[in-house]
Structure formats: structure tokens, C-alpha cells
Design a protein around this motif. Structure first.
Motif, PDB file in Angstrom:
ATOM      1  N   PRO A 119       0.800  -1.227   0.000  1.00 42.37           N
ATOM      2  CA  PRO A 119       0.000   0.000   0.000  1.00 42.37           C
ATOM      3  C   PRO A 119       0.836   1.282   0.000  1.00 42.37           C
ATOM      4  O   PRO A 119       0.353   2.354   0.357  1.00 42.37           O
ATOM      5  CB  PRO A 119      -0.742  -0.127   1.329  1.00 42.37           C
ATOM      6  CG  PRO A 119       0.277  -0.767   2.247  1.00 42.37           C
ATOM      7  CD  PRO A 119       1.105  -1.679   1.374  1.00 42.37           C
ATOM      8  N   TYR A 120       2.103   1.183  -0.421  1.00 45.42           N
ATOM      9  CA  TYR A 120       3.047   2.282  -0.228  1.00 45.42           C
ATOM     10  C   TYR A 120       2.756   3.520  -1.072  1.00 45.42           C
ATOM     11  O   TYR A 120       3.169   4.633  -0.704  1.00 45.42           O
ATOM     12  CB  TYR A 120       4.464   1.796  -0.481  1.00 45.42           C
ATOM     13  CG  TYR A 120       4.876   0.669   0.430  1.00 45.42           C
ATOM     14  CD1 TYR A 120       5.057   0.883   1.789  1.00 45.42           C
ATOM     15  CD2 TYR A 120       5.053  -0.620  -0.058  1.00 45.42           C
ATOM     16  CE1 TYR A 120       5.423  -0.150   2.634  1.00 45.42           C
ATOM     17  CE2 TYR A 120       5.414  -1.662   0.776  1.00 45.42           C
ATOM     18  CZ  TYR A 120       5.600  -1.421   2.124  1.00 45.42           C
ATOM     19  OH  TYR A 120       5.950  -2.450   2.959  1.00 45.42           O
ATOM     20  N   ALA A 121       2.076   3.356  -2.193  1.00 45.62           N
ATOM     21  CA  ALA A 121       1.776   4.526  -3.018  1.00 45.62           C
ATOM     22  C   ALA A 121       0.981   5.567  -2.241  1.00 45.62           C
ATOM     23  O   ALA A 121       1.059   6.769  -2.508  1.00 45.62           O
ATOM     24  CB  ALA A 121       1.003   4.104  -4.266  1.00 45.62           C
ATOM     25  N   SER A 122       0.214   5.099  -1.266  1.00 41.05           N
ATOM     26  CA  SER A 122      -0.666   6.000  -0.522  1.00 41.05           C
ATOM     27  C   SER A 122       0.088   6.987   0.362  1.00 41.05           C
ATOM     28  O   SER A 122      -0.463   8.034   0.738  1.00 41.05           O
ATOM     29  CB  SER A 122      -1.636   5.194   0.347  1.00 41.05           C
ATOM     30  OG  SER A 122      -0.932   4.460   1.331  1.00 41.05           O
ATOM     31  N   ILE A 123       1.331   6.700   0.706  1.00 44.74           N
ATOM     32  CA  ILE A 123       2.056   7.560   1.645  1.00 44.74           C
ATOM     33  C   ILE A 123       2.206   8.971   1.082  1.00 44.74           C
ATOM     34  O   ILE A 123       1.799   9.956   1.708  1.00 44.74           O
ATOM     35  CB  ILE A 123       3.431   6.959   1.983  1.00 44.74           C
ATOM     36  CG1 ILE A 123       3.270   5.607   2.687  1.00 44.74           C
ATOM     37  CG2 ILE A 123       4.222   7.919   2.861  1.00 44.74           C
ATOM     38  CD1 ILE A 123       4.585   4.875   2.903  1.00 44.74           C
ATOM     39  N   ALA A 124       2.786   9.064  -0.114  1.00 43.61           N
ATOM     40  CA  ALA A 124       3.005  10.384  -0.710  1.00 43.61           C
ATOM     41  C   ALA A 124       1.705  11.010  -1.198  1.00 43.61           C
ATOM     42  O   ALA A 124       1.498  12.222  -1.055  1.00 43.61           O
ATOM     43  CB  ALA A 124       4.003  10.279  -1.863  1.00 43.61           C
ATOM     44  N   ILE A 125       0.833  10.191  -1.758  1.00 38.73           N
ATOM     45  CA  ILE A 125      -0.437  10.711  -2.265  1.00 38.73           C
ATOM     46  C   ILE A 125      -1.283  11.281  -1.133  1.00 38.73           C
ATOM     47  O   ILE A 125      -1.972  12.302  -1.295  1.00 38.73           O
ATOM     48  CB  ILE A 125      -1.208   9.605  -3.017  1.00 38.73           C
ATOM     49  CG1 ILE A 125      -0.544   9.325  -4.369  1.00 38.73           C
ATOM     50  CG2 ILE A 125      -2.657   9.983  -3.216  1.00 38.73           C
ATOM     51  CD1 ILE A 125      -0.666  10.451  -5.377  1.00 38.73           C
ATOM     52  N   THR A 126      -1.238  10.639   0.031  1.00 37.29           N
ATOM     53  CA  THR A 126      -2.021  11.139   1.166  1.00 37.29           C
ATOM     54  C   THR A 126      -1.558  12.523   1.590  1.00 37.29           C
ATOM     55  O   THR A 126      -2.371  13.377   1.976  1.00 37.29           O
ATOM     56  CB  THR A 126      -1.930  10.157   2.349  1.00 37.29           C
ATOM     57  OG1 THR A 126      -2.521   8.910   1.965  1.00 37.29           O
ATOM     58  CG2 THR A 126      -2.673  10.695   3.570  1.00 37.29           C
ATOM     59  N   ALA A 127      -0.262  12.781   1.513  1.00 37.94           N
ATOM     60  CA  ALA A 127       0.251  14.112   1.848  1.00 37.94           C
ATOM     61  C   ALA A 127      -0.281  15.150   0.863  1.00 37.94           C
ATOM     62  O   ALA A 127      -0.708  16.251   1.262  1.00 37.94           O
ATOM     63  CB  ALA A 127       1.772  14.095   1.834  1.00 37.94           C
ATOM     64  N   LEU A 128      -0.282  14.826  -0.415  1.00 36.51           N
ATOM     65  CA  LEU A 128      -0.842  15.728  -1.431  1.00 36.51           C
ATOM     66  C   LEU A 128      -2.338  15.903  -1.237  1.00 36.51           C
ATOM     67  O   LEU A 128      -2.869  17.017  -1.344  1.00 36.51           O
ATOM     68  CB  LEU A 128      -0.555  15.176  -2.827  1.00 36.51           C
ATOM     69  CG  LEU A 128       0.887  15.271  -3.308  1.00 36.51           C
ATOM     70  CD1 LEU A 128       1.095  14.429  -4.564  1.00 36.51           C
ATOM     71  CD2 LEU A 128       1.255  16.729  -3.582  1.00 36.51           C
ATOM     72  N   ARG A 129      -2.999  14.805  -0.945  1.00 36.48           N
ATOM     73  CA  ARG A 129      -4.447  14.866  -0.725  1.00 36.48           C
ATOM     74  C   ARG A 129      -4.795  15.829   0.410  1.00 36.48           C
ATOM     75  O   ARG A 129      -5.717  16.645   0.283  1.00 36.48           O
ATOM     76  CB  ARG A 129      -4.960  13.461  -0.400  1.00 36.48           C
ATOM     77  CG  ARG A 129      -6.414  13.416   0.050  1.00 36.48           C
ATOM     78  CD  ARG A 129      -6.777  12.030   0.551  1.00 36.48           C
ATOM     79  NE  ARG A 129      -8.155  11.977   0.990  1.00 36.48           N
ATOM     80  CZ  ARG A 129      -8.755  10.873   1.433  1.00 36.48           C
ATOM     81  NH1 ARG A 129      -8.083   9.743   1.496  1.00 36.48           N
ATOM     82  NH2 ARG A 129     -10.012  10.916   1.817  1.00 36.48           N
ATOM     83  N   SER A 130      -4.065  15.722   1.505  1.00 35.73           N
ATOM     84  CA  SER A 130      -4.354  16.566   2.672  1.00 35.73           C
ATOM     85  C   SER A 130      -4.212  18.048   2.345  1.00 35.73           C
ATOM     86  O   SER A 130      -5.064  18.863   2.723  1.00 35.73           O
ATOM     87  CB  SER A 130      -3.430  16.189   3.831  1.00 35.73           C
ATOM     88  OG  SER A 130      -3.652  14.862   4.241  1.00 35.73           O
ATOM     89  N   ARG A 131      -3.140  18.388   1.639  1.00 33.81           N
ATOM     90  CA  ARG A 131      -2.924  19.793   1.287  1.00 33.81           C
ATOM     91  C   ARG A 131      -4.007  20.281   0.319  1.00 33.81           C
ATOM     92  O   ARG A 131      -4.526  21.397   0.461  1.00 33.81           O
ATOM     93  CB  ARG A 131      -1.544  19.976   0.654  1.00 33.81           C
ATOM     94  CG  ARG A 131      -0.395  19.749   1.604  1.00 33.81           C
ATOM     95  CD  ARG A 131      -0.287  20.877   2.649  1.00 33.81           C
ATOM     96  NE  ARG A 131       0.792  20.627   3.586  1.00 33.81           N
ATOM     97  CZ  ARG A 131       2.042  21.019   3.417  1.00 33.81           C
ATOM     98  NH1 ARG A 131       2.375  21.688   2.320  1.00 33.81           N
ATOM     99  NH2 ARG A 131       2.964  20.765   4.322  1.00 33.81           N
ATOM    100  N   ALA A 132      -4.327  19.472  -0.673  1.00 31.92           N
ATOM    101  CA  ALA A 132      -5.319  19.868  -1.667  1.00 31.92           C
ATOM    102  C   ALA A 132      -6.705  19.991  -1.043  1.00 31.92           C
ATOM    103  O   ALA A 132      -7.438  20.959  -1.299  1.00 31.92           O
ATOM    104  CB  ALA A 132      -5.340  18.867  -2.814  1.00 31.92           C
ATOM    105  N   GLU A 133      -7.084  19.006  -0.219  1.00 37.61           N
ATOM    106  CA  GLU A 133      -8.412  19.042   0.389  1.00 37.61           C
ATOM    107  C   GLU A 133      -8.574  20.231   1.322  1.00 37.61           C
ATOM    108  O   GLU A 133      -9.678  20.774   1.463  1.00 37.61           O
ATOM    109  CB  GLU A 133      -8.685  17.736   1.132  1.00 37.61           C
ATOM    110  CG  GLU A 133      -8.953  16.555   0.199  1.00 37.61           C
ATOM    111  CD  GLU A 133      -9.410  15.314   0.930  1.00 37.61           C
ATOM    112  OE1 GLU A 133      -9.369  15.309   2.178  1.00 37.61           O
ATOM    113  OE2 GLU A 133      -9.815  14.341   0.250  1.00 37.61           O
ATOM    114  N   ALA A 134      -7.488  20.661   1.949  1.00 41.39           N
ATOM    115  CA  ALA A 134      -7.547  21.847   2.810  1.00 41.39           C
ATOM    116  C   ALA A 134      -7.930  23.093   2.014  1.00 41.39           C
ATOM    117  O   ALA A 134      -8.454  24.062   2.568  1.00 41.39           O
ATOM    118  CB  ALA A 134      -6.209  22.055   3.501  1.00 41.39           C
ATOM    119  N   LEU A 135      -7.687  23.027   0.703  1.00 34.20           N
ATOM    120  CA  LEU A 135      -8.043  24.133  -0.193  1.00 34.20           C
ATOM    121  C   LEU A 135      -9.352  23.872  -0.936  1.00 34.20           C
ATOM    122  O   LEU A 135      -9.698  24.604  -1.862  1.00 34.20           O
ATOM    123  CB  LEU A 135      -6.906  24.352  -1.202  1.00 34.20           C
ATOM    124  CG  LEU A 135      -5.531  24.689  -0.609  1.00 34.20           C
ATOM    125  CD1 LEU A 135      -4.468  24.699  -1.711  1.00 34.20           C
ATOM    126  CD2 LEU A 135      -5.585  26.036   0.107  1.00 34.20           C
TER     127      LEU A 135
END
Length: 346
Positions: free
Chosen positions: A295-311
């Protein structure tokens, strides 16, 4: 047949949907006569106990606990470098430092410590994605009288599950939202529609077959029964129900999506899953090169997701949804369960 096997009054299983539900939704389905499911693969041990306590307090009826049983592959330094290089423009856009990324993914396969936690609760059903756990774990689950079910995406997987201890098989067609349950082969070209897979499984298996994928209406349910399914598993129909924890961003994406706007993608976790197409899928491709193993792809994508969703941006969010979707807003999970099953012939 699954009504007797699971001791439920209506032949519907609510699909476990990590990230958009908790025990409240599962309990509502249980109280409506179906089999409510709690997704457990992303819960910490403390969270798992909290959810089990809530579920046990909320319903006295049978429920299902769902786990992953994938093999955790090595995430090499080279794989990480290649993946981060692919995502570098987005890291720059959202000011994310690689050094800030977590080292471990949240999805973990079932193990002995998890069995020790759930055993006192004696769940009536335990289901799995990506095959079945080791025989010694399966024996413990069955020792308290639980039924074991798992997902198959091909007839070969379905037969393997039966041969290795499954009491019923979930036949997951290509239309299904969320993660594919394949485990014998990573070749997606082997996967078929729900109707095709159900018919194959019904003809060749000696255990009940549960249809999953593209089941959005009561007519869809009736059609699967006519094909010989002993029950249905439904997920996307519950995404907008009153008890769902689906985020506002995810809800808006569901309501505003165009027809045929879902695709299978490995982008968000490293394994194929169906979701609504968004920026990341369009710019990187739904199955990009250098995506790390699950499930390692989720590590970096989750960081991007968090920043984007905050916007307020869903461009990097895994917007899981089935290929066929009928919006059901302002309805309880119990109402949706009853609506879907009104044409099921007893």
C-alpha cells in the motif's frame, strides 16, 4: 441461503468502505435486516476496539468485520525515489518536503494480534480482501462459529477460496467501486462484469455466491437473484446516506460527476481500485509508471491529498465509487437497504 448462513433477514451485505463509514452505518444496516460491515484494515488497535464496542452496543444482530490479507512487499529506496520524482511537481506546488512524509502505510494485513482483539466479540462473519489469511488464523476465526467470506474477481480465485475454507464467495465484477479483490493474478484483463462472473460462479461453486458491482437499484438486485446469486453486496449506494462519513469533497464529486466518469486506478494505493476521475488520474494516468507496490503509493499521495483538500480541491483524493450510481441523499442506511431489497423474492 446466506440469510440462513449469516442469520439475517434480508440477503444484502453492506460493503465495507474504509474512510467513509464507521460502526454507525454498519449497525443501521444490521438493524434493517442486512449484514452490516465494518472496514478494519486501516484501523489502529485502539480504534478497532472502540469501533467494536460501538458496534456491539448499537446492534445485537450479526455483523461482519472486514480485513485485508495482502502480502506486504518491500518498498525499496529506488522505488521511493522514482515515485517521488514523478510527484515532484506536485510536491513543489503544495510545498511538501519529502522529509515530512511518513515511512509506513496505514493498511495492514490481519495478524495474530488482531485475532486476539476480535475473538472476545465473536463476530458472526469475517470477510477478507486479497485472498484468505494463513490457515492457523482461519481456524481460530472458525472456532467461535464465524462464517468466512472473501472476494473473487475470477472463477479461478472463487474456486481457490472455496478450496481454502471460504463459506461463501463474493463475486466482484468490474463495475464495483473501490479496490479490486484480486490475488492470484494482477492481470486486470481477466476480470469480467458482475453478471458474467456471477453466472460462472453459480454454475461451478458449491457455496453461496454473493454478487458485487454495479448494483444500484432494486431491479439490479432482482437481476442478480435471477442469475442465481444467493445475495448481493452493495457499497456505493450508501455513500451519501445519513450515517456515512463521506467527506464534503467526495460527496460533491459524486453528485457532480458525469456519466461513465469512473476508472480503475493504481495511483492512490498501488492496487487497482475504481474511483471518479480527477486531476491526478488525468495528468499522471490512471495506472502510472513507477507506482510503488500496495500500500506504499498512498504515503506520498495522502500528503498531497491533505494539502489539496484543505483548499477544497479533490484533485488528489481517492474518490471511490462504482461504475453505476444512483444518488440517494437524505436517506438512512436502513431505508436504502429496504429499498434495494424490495424486489428480492423470498
Amino acid at each position: 441461503m446466506i440469510r440462513t448462513l449469516f442469520d439475517i433477514s434480508t440477503a444484502l451485505i453492506q460493503a465495507p468502505m474504509a474512510g467513509v463509514q464507521d460502526a454507525v452505518l454498519a449497525a443501521s444496516v444490521c438493524e434493517a435486516g442486512g449484514l452490516g460491515s465494518l472496514p478494519c484494515a486501516m484501523l489502529s488497535k485502539i480504534q478497532l476496539i472502540e469501533q467494536l464496542e460501538l458496534l456491539s452496543r448499537s446492534t445485537s444482530k450479526p455483523y461482519n468485520l472486514n480485513f485485508f490479507c495482502h502480502s506486504t512487499l518491500q518498498y525499496t529506496k529506488l522505488q521511493k525515489q522514482q515515485w517521488h520524482l514523478t510527484l515532484a511537481p506536485y510536491f513543489n506546488e503544495y510545498a511538501i518536503a519529502e522529509s515530512s512524509l511518513a515511512d509506513e502505510a496505514s493498511r495492514q494485513p490481519i495478524n495474530q494480534s488482531i485475532i486476539d482483539i476480535i475473538a472476545p466479540y465473536k463476530p458472526a462473519v469475517v470477510s477478507f480482501h486479497f485472498g484468505l489469511p494463513a490457515p492457523f488464523l482461519l481456524e481460530q476465526i472458525k472456532s467461535w462459529g464465524a462464517s468466512v467470506i472473501s472476494t473473487a474477481t475470477t472463477i479461478e480465485e472463487a474456486k481457490w477460496l472455496v478450496d481454502n475454507g471460504a463459506d461463501a464467495v463474493i463475486a466482484q465484477g468490474l463495475e464495483a467501486g473501490g479496490h479490486r479483490g484480486h490475488f492470484l493474478s494482477m492481470d486486470l484483463s481477466l476480470h469480467k462484469s458482475t453478471a458474467e462472473l456471477v453466472q460462472e460462479c453459480v454454475a461451478q461453486l458449491v457455496v453461496p455466491v454473493i454478487a458485487a458491482g454495479g448494483i444500484a437499484t432494486e431491479d439490479d438486485v432482482a437481476h442478480m437473484q435471477a442469475l442465481g446469486a444467493a445475495g448481493v453486496q452493495v457499497g456505493s449506494a450508501y455513500l451519501l446516506c445519513n450515517e456515512a462519513n463521506t467527506s464534503a469533497i467526495h460527496r460533491n464529486a459524486i453528485l457532480s460527476q458525469q456519466k461513465d466518469n469512473t476508472a480503475l486506478t493504481t495511483l492512490f494505493s498501488g492496487r487497482a481500485a475504481r474511483g471518479i476521475c480527477n486531476r491526478a488520474m488525468k495528468e499522471l494516468g490512471s495506472m502510472p509508471l513507477h507506482v510503488p507496490p500496495f500500500p506504499y503509493a498512498s504515503i506520498a499521495i495522502t500528503a498531497l491529498r491533505s494539502r489539496a483538500e484543505a483548499l477544497g480541491d479533490s484533485g488528489f483524493s481517492p474518490l471511490w465509487c462504482g461504475q453505476k450510481y444512483i444518488p440517494r441523499e437524505h436517506m438512512s442506511a436502513a431505508q436504502i437497504t429496504q429499498t434495494l431489497m424490495q424486489k428480492w423474492l423470498v
